[in-house]
Design a protein around this motif. Structure first.
Motif, mmCIF file in Angstrom:
data_model
loop_
_atom_site.group_PDB
_atom_site.id
_atom_site.type_symbol
_atom_site.label_atom_id
_atom_site.label_comp_id
_atom_site.label_asym_id
_atom_site.label_seq_id
_atom_site.Cartn_x
_atom_site.Cartn_y
_atom_site.Cartn_z
ATOM 1 N N THR A 39 0.862 -1.177 0.000
ATOM 2 C CA THR A 39 0.000 0.000 0.000
ATOM 3 C C THR A 39 0.898 1.225 0.000
ATOM 4 O OG1 THR A 39 -1.737 -1.153 1.204
ATOM 5 C CG2 THR A 39 -1.821 1.251 1.231
ATOM 6 N N LYS A 41 1.094 5.400 -0.194
ATOM 7 C CA LYS A 41 0.401 6.676 -0.047
ATOM 8 C C LYS A 41 0.999 7.614 -1.087
ATOM 9 C CE LYS A 41 -0.694 10.107 3.482
ATOM 10 N NZ LYS A 41 -0.450 10.483 4.880
ATOM 11 N N LEU A 59 -4.487 6.348 -1.555
ATOM 12 C CA LEU A 59 -3.777 5.101 -1.344
ATOM 13 C C LEU A 59 -3.883 4.245 -2.590
ATOM 14 C CD1 LEU A 59 -4.886 4.183 2.281
ATOM 15 C CD2 LEU A 59 -2.767 5.284 1.547
ATOM 16 N N SER A 61 -3.058 0.352 -3.717
ATOM 17 C CA SER A 61 -2.726 -0.973 -3.182
ATOM 18 C C SER A 61 -2.616 -1.990 -4.300
ATOM 19 C CB SER A 61 -3.804 -1.441 -2.199
ATOM 20 O OG SER A 61 -3.835 -0.591 -1.082
ATOM 21 N N ARG A 142 3.646 -1.044 3.948
ATOM 22 C CA ARG A 142 3.075 0.293 3.792
ATOM 23 C C ARG A 142 4.193 1.265 3.485
ATOM 24 N NH1 ARG A 142 -2.176 0.693 4.957
ATOM 25 N NH2 ARG A 142 -2.089 2.930 5.228
#
Length: 143
Positions: A39, A41, A59, A61, A142
């Motif tokens: 994921t 940002k 976001l 993903s 992330r």
């Protein structure tokens, strides 16, 4: 080094020596069982506007089966391993600098625990098998 070269073969690259010291790189592939979610940002405006409260972040993903390798570059001091650890850098294209610093700190800890012993194989094995878990990326990465 012969053991490391025999185990990791084409992932070990001997570099030109520097001031008579041995220098090399090891490309360390990370084991992923199946696939792992990524994921990211993404920000469509500059950082200053985001801090002021305008949030154009979103976001993104996706899942991957492979990650680009961790690149460990080492320079072996003449007193390695008896008195000094390898001088090293870690390069990871998909990690932010704070996470890379965390990996470096862990390698320093491994040296401290095994001071006076050869640690390169231990470093490579730890990066290969435990780095994702250490960074808290067991389920998802992330960015």
């Amino acid at each position: 080094m012969l053991v490391v070269e025999s185990i990791y073969g084409e992932n070990v690259f001997n570099l030109d020596s520097w001031k008579g010291l041995r220098c090399f790189q090891i490309h360390i592939n990370i084991d992923i069982l199946g696939e792992i979610g990524i994921t990211a940002k993404v920000n469509s405006v500059n950082e200053v506007e985001t801090i002021s409260g305008n949030s154009d972040d979103f976001l993104y993903s996706f899942k991957v089966q492979y990650l680009p390798p961790i690149v460990l570059t080492c320079l072996l001091p003449k007193s390695y391993p008896s008195h000094q650890p390898p001088i090293f850098t870690i390069s990871v294209k998909w990690l932010e600098s704070a996470k890379i610093l965390s990996l470096c700190s862990m390698l320093d800890s491994i040296w401290t625990e095994q001071q006076g012993q050869e640690v390169i194989y231990h470093w490579v094995e730890w990066l290969h098998g435990s780095s994702l878990s250490h960074l808290g990326f067991d389920e998802e990465i992330r960015l």
